[in-house]
Design a protein around this motif. Sequence first.
Motif, PDB file in Angstrom:
ATOM      1  N   GLY A 133       0.793  -1.210   0.000  1.00 46.27           N
ATOM      2  CA  GLY A 133       0.000   0.000   0.000  1.00 46.27           C
ATOM      3  C   GLY A 133       0.833   1.270   0.000  1.00 46.27           C
ATOM      4  N   LYS A 134       0.178   2.371  -0.336  1.00 48.60           N
ATOM      5  CA  LYS A 134       0.836   3.671  -0.286  1.00 48.60           C
ATOM      6  C   LYS A 134       0.887   4.149   1.167  1.00 48.60           C
ATOM      7  N   ARG A 135       1.825   5.037   1.442  1.00 49.05           N
ATOM      8  CA  ARG A 135       1.904   5.603   2.788  1.00 49.05           C
ATOM      9  C   ARG A 135       0.705   6.507   3.019  1.00 49.05           C
ATOM     10  N   ASP A 136       0.082   6.343   4.186  1.00 46.95           N
ATOM     11  CA  ASP A 136      -1.115   7.100   4.544  1.00 46.95           C
ATOM     12  C   ASP A 136      -0.783   8.012   5.728  1.00 46.95           C
ATOM     13  N   PRO A 137      -0.733   9.338   5.493  1.00 45.93           N
ATOM     14  CA  PRO A 137      -0.402  10.272   6.586  1.00 45.93           C
ATOM     15  C   PRO A 137      -1.336  10.174   7.786  1.00 45.93           C
ATOM     16  N   SER A 138      -2.583   9.746   7.542  1.00 45.88           N
ATOM     17  CA  SER A 138      -3.549   9.657   8.646  1.00 45.88           C
ATOM     18  C   SER A 138      -3.216   8.521   9.616  1.00 45.88           C
ATOM     19  N   LYS A 139      -2.303   7.642   9.192  1.00 43.38           N
ATOM     20  CA  LYS A 139      -1.907   6.533  10.070  1.00 43.38           C
ATOM     21  C   LYS A 139      -0.718   6.886  10.964  1.00 43.38           C
ATOM     22  N   ILE A 140      -0.253   8.129  10.868  1.00 40.02           N
ATOM     23  CA  ILE A 140       0.804   8.607  11.766  1.00 40.02           C
ATOM     24  C   ILE A 140       0.125   9.424  12.860  1.00 40.02           C
ATOM     25  N   LYS A 141       0.186   8.928  14.095  1.00 45.04           N
ATOM     26  CA  LYS A 141      -0.619   9.514  15.171  1.00 45.04           C
ATOM     27  C   LYS A 141       0.230   9.931  16.369  1.00 45.04           C
ATOM     28  N   LEU A 142      -0.205  11.031  17.007  1.00 44.26           N
ATOM     29  CA  LEU A 142       0.380  11.476  18.272  1.00 44.26           C
ATOM     30  C   LEU A 142      -0.420  10.869  19.413  1.00 44.26           C
ATOM     31  N   ILE A 143       0.248  10.142  20.270  1.00 49.47           N
ATOM     32  CA  ILE A 143      -0.428   9.468  21.382  1.00 49.47           C
ATOM     33  C   ILE A 143       0.152   9.984  22.701  1.00 49.47           C
ATOM     34  N   PRO A 144      -0.696  10.381  23.641  1.00 51.81           N
ATOM     35  CA  PRO A 144      -0.202  10.869  24.938  1.00 51.81           C
ATOM     36  C   PRO A 144       0.619   9.796  25.653  1.00 51.81           C
ATOM     37  N   MET A 145       1.680  10.215  26.315  1.00 52.40           N
ATOM     38  CA  MET A 145       2.516   9.284  27.070  1.00 52.40           C
ATOM     39  C   MET A 145       1.704   8.529  28.116  1.00 52.40           C
ATOM     40  N   SER A 146       0.640   9.164  28.613  1.00 49.13           N
ATOM     41  CA  SER A 146      -0.201   8.537  29.645  1.00 49.13           C
ATOM     42  C   SER A 146      -0.815   7.225  29.159  1.00 49.13           C
ATOM     43  N   GLU A 147      -1.084   7.129  27.829  1.00 46.13           N
ATOM     44  CA  GLU A 147      -1.654   5.898  27.285  1.00 46.13           C
ATOM     45  C   GLU A 147      -0.662   4.739  27.401  1.00 46.13           C
ATOM     46  N   PHE A 148       0.617   5.044  27.228  1.00 48.66           N
ATOM     47  CA  PHE A 148       1.649   4.016  27.359  1.00 48.66           C
ATOM     48  C   PHE A 148       1.826   3.612  28.820  1.00 48.66           C
ATOM     49  N   LYS A 149       1.757   4.588  29.710  1.00 45.29           N
ATOM     50  CA  LYS A 149       1.901   4.301  31.137  1.00 45.29           C
ATOM     51  C   LYS A 149       0.780   3.394  31.626  1.00 45.29           C
ATOM     52  N   LYS A 150      -0.423   3.587  31.079  1.00 46.74           N
ATOM     53  CA  LYS A 150      -1.571   2.735  31.445  1.00 46.74           C
ATOM     54  C   LYS A 150      -1.290   1.278  31.098  1.00 46.74           C
ATOM     55  N   ARG A 151      -0.578   1.080  30.001  1.00 45.02           N
ATOM     56  CA  ARG A 151      -0.274  -0.276  29.526  1.00 45.02           C
ATOM     57  C   ARG A 151       1.057  -0.798  30.061  1.00 45.02           C
ATOM     58  N   GLY A 152       1.711   0.005  30.887  1.00 48.24           N
ATOM     59  CA  GLY A 152       2.999  -0.418  31.456  1.00 48.24           C
ATOM     60  C   GLY A 152       4.103  -0.476  30.428  1.00 48.24           C
ATOM     61  N   ILE A 153       4.017   0.386  29.400  1.00 47.40           N
ATOM     62  CA  ILE A 153       5.005   0.391  28.319  1.00 47.40           C
ATOM     63  C   ILE A 153       5.871   1.644  28.423  1.00 47.40           C
ATOM     64  N   LYS A 154       7.183   1.463  28.320  1.00 48.25           N
ATOM     65  CA  LYS A 154       8.102   2.591  28.282  1.00 48.25           C
ATOM     66  C   LYS A 154       8.624   2.703  26.846  1.00 48.25           C
ATOM     67  N   PRO A 155       8.035   3.595  26.046  1.00 48.50           N
ATOM     68  CA  PRO A 155       8.390   3.647  24.618  1.00 48.50           C
ATOM     69  C   PRO A 155       9.764   4.246  24.355  1.00 48.50           C
ATOM     70  N   PHE A 156      10.367   3.845  23.257  1.00 42.43           N
ATOM     71  CA  PHE A 156      11.617   4.432  22.789  1.00 42.43           C
ATOM     72  C   PHE A 156      11.577   4.476  21.263  1.00 42.43           C
ATOM     73  N   LYS A 157      12.386   5.345  20.678  1.00 47.04           N
ATOM     74  CA  LYS A 157      12.407   5.509  19.229  1.00 47.04           C
ATOM     75  C   LYS A 157      12.763   4.189  18.544  1.00 47.04           C
ATOM     76  N   GLY A 158      11.939   3.809  17.558  1.00 49.37           N
ATOM     77  CA  GLY A 158      12.165   2.564  16.823  1.00 49.37           C
ATOM     78  C   GLY A 158      11.420   1.375  17.405  1.00 49.37           C
TER      79      GLY A 158
END
Length: 227
Positions: free
Chosen positions: A81-106
């Motif tokens: 498929g083609k790249r879809d800009p709408s699939k690039i999303k900003l997600i609050p860090m709080s959503e990751f904390k709820k799931r116990g995830i510590k995100p990092f680049k990549g």
Amino acid sequence: MVEKGKMVKISYEGYVDGKLFDTTNEELAKKEGIYSPNMVYGPATIFVGEGQVLPGLDELLLEMDVGEEREVVLPPEKAFGKRDPSKIKLIPMSEFKKRGIKPFKGMVITIDGVPGKVVSINSGRVLVDFNHELAGREVKYKIKIEEVIDDKKDIVKEIIKMYVPRLDNVKVSIRNGTVKIELPEFAPFIPNIQTAKMAIANEILKRLQDVEKVSFVETFERKKTEE
């Protein structure tokens, strides 16, 4: 040419920018450094023309004969498929904390069943790209139809492997419109086996028009002890 809906076994190699990224060949995967122990290698079983492979490969397979091998270059719209800009999303860090995830680049994550990759982290927000890794890319495939599967028992066995790839030692019999599947003793311990059994039964009933019932049999034998 192979008819739409036929069960076939295919082998393939997928390249992007000349580099192998996908293959059914275990030795080639090891040689090129993309081997995964979680993969089940060997020819893949699919139903032709039903969206179980990339759109461009599905179209090509309908033009091929058994034993034929072809190379094809697929544009993005016929591949991932083609790249879809709408699939690039900003997600609050709080959503990751709820799931116990510590995100990092990549980092590759799955949110609501959709996989994505962390692009950047800034000011308490995480930018995640949910496009496929190869979206927007041209890919090249070498693909071969190894065989067409017509025998009903073999079709049942291959359907079982589609849903539970590592399930071996399965006995299949077909009589009076009933498919009987005898499972090995360890089958109840396979994760999500009940859901898989339902999916297997539905697929068999869809593919074999003269079958009215699918029965799963689990047998436990007394173990012989040595004196």
